[in-house]
Motif scaffolding. Structure first.
Motif, PDB file in Angstrom:
ATOM      1  N   GLU A 107     -44.735  14.369  29.124  1.00 43.08           N
ATOM      2  CA  GLU A 107     -44.385  14.870  27.792  1.00 43.08           C
ATOM      3  C   GLU A 107     -43.034  15.585  27.878  1.00 43.08           C
ATOM      4  O   GLU A 107     -42.785  16.365  28.792  1.00 43.08           O
ATOM      5  CB  GLU A 107     -45.460  15.830  27.279  1.00 43.08           C
ATOM      6  CG  GLU A 107     -45.205  16.331  25.865  1.00 43.08           C
ATOM      7  CD  GLU A 107     -44.988  15.191  24.882  1.00 43.08           C
ATOM      8  OE1 GLU A 107     -43.844  15.039  24.404  1.00 43.08           O
ATOM      9  OE2 GLU A 107     -45.950  14.441  24.625  1.00 43.08           O
ATOM     10  N   THR A 108     -42.155  15.292  26.930  1.00 38.97           N
ATOM     11  CA  THR A 108     -40.791  15.834  26.977  1.00 38.97           C
ATOM     12  C   THR A 108     -40.461  16.718  25.778  1.00 38.97           C
ATOM     13  O   THR A 108     -39.349  17.251  25.712  1.00 38.97           O
ATOM     14  CB  THR A 108     -39.762  14.683  27.028  1.00 38.97           C
ATOM     15  OG1 THR A 108     -39.915  13.864  25.860  1.00 38.97           O
ATOM     16  CG2 THR A 108     -39.936  13.834  28.273  1.00 38.97           C
ATOM     17  N   LYS A 109     -41.374  16.892  24.836  1.00 33.75           N
ATOM     18  CA  LYS A 109     -41.043  17.632  23.614  1.00 33.75           C
ATOM     19  C   LYS A 109     -40.713  19.087  23.930  1.00 33.75           C
ATOM     20  O   LYS A 109     -41.305  19.715  24.811  1.00 33.75           O
ATOM     21  CB  LYS A 109     -42.186  17.566  22.603  1.00 33.75           C
ATOM     22  CG  LYS A 109     -43.386  18.433  22.933  1.00 33.75           C
ATOM     23  CD  LYS A 109     -44.303  18.567  21.721  1.00 33.75           C
ATOM     24  CE  LYS A 109     -45.452  19.514  22.038  1.00 33.75           C
ATOM     25  NZ  LYS A 109     -46.275  19.830  20.883  1.00 33.75           N
ATOM     26  N   GLY A 110     -39.729  19.617  23.219  1.00 31.95           N
ATOM     27  CA  GLY A 110     -39.389  21.027  23.310  1.00 31.95           C
ATOM     28  C   GLY A 110     -38.601  21.443  24.533  1.00 31.95           C
ATOM     29  O   GLY A 110     -38.225  22.611  24.664  1.00 31.95           O
ATOM     30  N   LYS A 111     -38.340  20.505  25.455  1.00 24.20           N
ATOM     31  CA  LYS A 111     -37.610  20.843  26.679  1.00 24.20           C
ATOM     32  C   LYS A 111     -36.144  20.458  26.537  1.00 24.20           C
ATOM     33  O   LYS A 111     -35.815  19.441  25.923  1.00 24.20           O
ATOM     34  CB  LYS A 111     -38.221  20.123  27.890  1.00 24.20           C
ATOM     35  CG  LYS A 111     -39.645  20.549  28.226  1.00 24.20           C
ATOM     36  CD  LYS A 111     -40.142  19.796  29.450  1.00 24.20           C
ATOM     37  CE  LYS A 111     -41.513  20.322  29.893  1.00 24.20           C
ATOM     38  NZ  LYS A 111     -42.570  20.035  28.937  1.00 24.20           N
ATOM     39  N   SER A 112     -35.265  21.257  27.133  1.00 30.24           N
ATOM     40  CA  SER A 112     -33.847  20.886  27.145  1.00 30.24           C
ATOM     41  C   SER A 112     -33.648  19.709  28.083  1.00 30.24           C
ATOM     42  O   SER A 112     -34.507  19.408  28.927  1.00 30.24           O
ATOM     43  CB  SER A 112     -32.987  22.068  27.606  1.00 30.24           C
ATOM     44  OG  SER A 112     -33.149  22.280  29.005  1.00 30.24           O
ATOM     45  N   LEU A 113     -32.527  19.020  27.945  1.00 31.44           N
ATOM     46  CA  LEU A 113     -32.244  17.871  28.809  1.00 31.44           C
ATOM     47  C   LEU A 113     -32.202  18.295  30.275  1.00 31.44           C
ATOM     48  O   LEU A 113     -32.607  17.536  31.164  1.00 31.44           O
ATOM     49  CB  LEU A 113     -30.913  17.224  28.403  1.00 31.44           C
ATOM     50  CG  LEU A 113     -30.857  16.658  26.980  1.00 31.44           C
ATOM     51  CD1 LEU A 113     -29.478  16.064  26.690  1.00 31.44           C
ATOM     52  CD2 LEU A 113     -31.942  15.599  26.765  1.00 31.44           C
ATOM     53  N   GLU A 114     -31.724  19.505  30.529  1.00 33.36           N
ATOM     54  CA  GLU A 114     -31.638  19.993  31.905  1.00 33.36           C
ATOM     55  C   GLU A 114     -33.012  20.381  32.448  1.00 33.36           C
ATOM     56  O   GLU A 114     -33.299  20.184  33.635  1.00 33.36           O
ATOM     57  CB  GLU A 114     -30.680  21.193  31.982  1.00 33.36           C
ATOM     58  CG  GLU A 114     -29.223  20.829  31.759  1.00 33.36           C
ATOM     59  CD  GLU A 114     -28.921  20.387  30.318  1.00 33.36           C
ATOM     60  OE1 GLU A 114     -28.124  19.442  30.150  1.00 33.36           O
ATOM     61  OE2 GLU A 114     -29.497  20.978  29.377  1.00 33.36           O
ATOM     62  N   GLU A 115     -33.888  20.905  31.593  1.00 34.96           N
ATOM     63  CA  GLU A 115     -35.255  21.208  32.027  1.00 34.96           C
ATOM     64  C   GLU A 115     -36.003  19.935  32.398  1.00 34.96           C
ATOM     65  O   GLU A 115     -36.833  19.934  33.323  1.00 34.96           O
ATOM     66  CB  GLU A 115     -36.005  21.947  30.904  1.00 34.96           C
ATOM     67  CG  GLU A 115     -35.583  23.392  30.717  1.00 34.96           C
ATOM     68  CD  GLU A 115     -36.212  24.039  29.495  1.00 34.96           C
ATOM     69  OE1 GLU A 115     -36.324  25.268  29.495  1.00 34.96           O
ATOM     70  OE2 GLU A 115     -36.578  23.310  28.548  1.00 34.96           O
ATOM     71  N   LEU A 116     -35.688  18.854  31.710  1.00 34.40           N
ATOM     72  CA  LEU A 116     -36.322  17.572  32.036  1.00 34.40           C
ATOM     73  C   LEU A 116     -35.882  17.076  33.408  1.00 34.40           C
ATOM     74  O   LEU A 116     -36.667  16.447  34.129  1.00 34.40           O
ATOM     75  CB  LEU A 116     -35.992  16.525  30.962  1.00 34.40           C
ATOM     76  CG  LEU A 116     -36.642  16.772  29.603  1.00 34.40           C
ATOM     77  CD1 LEU A 116     -36.157  15.761  28.578  1.00 34.40           C
ATOM     78  CD2 LEU A 116     -38.157  16.716  29.709  1.00 34.40           C
ATOM     79  N   GLU A 117     -34.635  17.348  33.784  1.00 34.44           N
ATOM     80  CA  GLU A 117     -34.179  16.983  35.124  1.00 34.44           C
ATOM     81  C   GLU A 117     -35.041  17.679  36.182  1.00 34.44           C
ATOM     82  O   GLU A 117     -35.456  17.069  37.176  1.00 34.44           O
ATOM     83  CB  GLU A 117     -32.715  17.371  35.314  1.00 34.44           C
ATOM     84  CG  GLU A 117     -31.743  16.494  34.554  1.00 34.44           C
ATOM     85  CD  GLU A 117     -30.296  16.776  34.930  1.00 34.44           C
ATOM     86  OE1 GLU A 117     -30.060  17.112  36.115  1.00 34.44           O
ATOM     87  OE2 GLU A 117     -29.421  16.670  34.065  1.00 34.44           O
TER      88      GLU A 117
END
Length: 467
Positions: free
Chosen positions: A439-449
């Motif tokens: 799940e990727t909702k609410g996360k910054s692009l860098e947090e997803l990294e």
């Protein structure tokens, strides 16, 4: 730089690339008979005239990564807008068949570039909590572009006689694209580059200033985001996907792209009149039925996705949509196999279209725009979009073969096989998302990294433990 930058305005401008994607793809639908008459085309030549833009789409996807890295996200979109303009004029004035094909391929290159860069731009300027809905606006624009051109073509066809349409009227259909393409090009001069591309090019002062403007001057939040962006480029300064350690993420992106296509959506978008005619002997104008019902359902449920993707998340929408798509396809295939064809199957067609518009249609683009790390986003997204167009081509080419009454596949399964196949792919999509897509909702692009890095380390530890 202004103290505030309206992210919604940027989204609407860049989503014009999506509108032109839909417009350019569908504009030929109203001109096929006229082209066949004017150029005296064989069925094979007509088919190539219609599908030649797909060649350009694949080429556009290949170059989009390099263009968006080298010239910027905005720069790549300007190139796409210029290609749309050239194609619109060139497709309207040719006196030879092959000249027409060349200009359609040029337009396809624009589609290939815009299909990748528009959602990427939006993802890179959008606040994390609103990113899903804003990126999904691009999918809405694609569908809206298709609907607009259906009505433009219809209006042009009403201007004169059938003879006029076959000799001159079809040229106005292609020329009409000059208006949205010209508007897109002009408006692109009013939008900035993305902060992440500016940071990638070492233009840190501009990047920080823009990031602050995009976040309405929220200093603490901006400082945190800015540190994450700088850290991202320092930790992952390799532009090689393998060397960066994110090859597994690329595989997930490719699979999402392919699954979006092999679940059968373009079978209905490209062959709906043929399929619907087989379902019912109704005297209703099938082409109009397709435009109104399929288009309205597609557009309506895309709006639902825009409003819910940041609330409920990517995974629930994707899994629910894939399940409804699978049920619809299996029902249609079973009805065909049992020869229980009837107008009631239109319900399953519309259920399938609605489920796709709620899930795999917009949400795959959301995920593709946000799962790749900053340092390799352009290159990885280009590869994933290339895979999507390639899968589109395979599905579009194989369906007529499987649906041919003379084929052994059709005779064995009474026309049900392709629909069953797409249904099985829908079931596999549910499993794939459940197993591999976080799940990727609410996360910054860098947090997803960071999320991907933790997942990769966990997988490595499990492999070491098992061995």
């Amino acid at each position: 730089m202004n103290n505030k930058v309206n992210v919604l305005r940027l989204t609407l401008v860049v989503a014009l690339g999506g509108l032109l994607f839909g417009y350019d793809t569908a504009v030929i639908s109203g001109a096929t008979e006229a082209l066949q008459s004017y150029f005296q085309l064989t069925p094979a030549e007509l088919g190539f005239a219609a599908s030649s833009a797909l060649i350009g789409c694949v080429l556009g996807a290949i170059v989009a990564g390099d263009f968006s890295s080298r010239y910027g996200r905005r720069g790549a979109l300007k190139i796409a807008a210029l290609l749309f303009l050239i194609s619109a004029v060139g497709s309207a004035i040719p006196e030879s068949y092959w000249t027409f094909v060349v200009y359609r391929i040029i337009g396809g290159i624009g589609v290939g570039i815009a299909s990748m860069v528009s959602p990427m731009y939006i993802a890179e300027v959008a606040p994390p909590k609103k990113r899903g809905g804003l990126v999904a606006c691009n999918q809405f624009a694609i569908i809206f572009g298709m609907l607009v051109v259906y009505f433009v073509n219809y209006g042009i066809a009403l201007i004169g006689t059938e003879t006029w349409l076959n000799t001159t009227g079809w040229r106005y259909m292609f020329a009409s694209e000059v208006i949205p393409a010209g508007l897109f090009l002009l408006l692109l001069f009013t939008v900035p580059e993305t902060p992440r591309w500016l940071a990638m090019r070492g233009r840190n002062d501009e990047a920080y200033s823009l990031l602050k403007a995009l976040n309405n001057g929220n200093g603490a939040d901006v400082d945190h985001q800015w540190r994450d962006i700088q850290s991202s480029f320092k930790q992952h300064n390799s532009t090689s996907i393998v060397a960066s350690g994110f090859f597994g993420v690329l595989v997930i992106g490719i699979m999402l792209s392919v699954l979006q296509q092999v679940t059968g959506i373009n079978v209905f978008l490209y062959y709906a009149p043929t399929i619907l005619k087989g379902f019912s002997n109704s005297s209703i104008d099938i082409a109009l039925l397709q435009t109104i019902l399929v288009g309205a359902v597609n557009l309506g449920f895309t709006v639902v996705a825009i409003l819910t993707v940041d609330k409920f998340g990517r995974r629930p929408l994707m899994m629910l949509g894939a399940a409804l798509m699978a049920v619809s396809m299996i029902a249609i295939g079973t009805a065909a196999y049992l020869n229980a064809i009837g107008g009631y199957l239109l319900i399953f067609v519309l259920l399938y279209i609605g489920a796709f518009a709620l899930s795999l249609g917009p949400v795959v683009w959301v995920l593709l725009s946000e799962i790749f790390p900053n340092s390799i986003r352009s290159k990885a997204l280009s590869i994933a979009v290339f895979a999507q167009w390639a899968a589109n081509f395979v599905v579009s080419q194989t369906f007529p073969m499987m649906n041919d009454p003379q084929s052994s596949v059709y005779q064995t399964f009474n026309g049900g096989f392709p629909f069953w196949l797409y249904g099985v792919m829908g079931i596999f999509t549910i499993y794939f998302i459940y197993k591999w897509v976080p799940e990727t909702k609410g996360k910054s692009l860098e947090e997803l990294e960071e999320l991907w890095e933790k997942s990769a380390k966990s997988a490595e530890e499990k492999m070491i433990t098992n061995h």
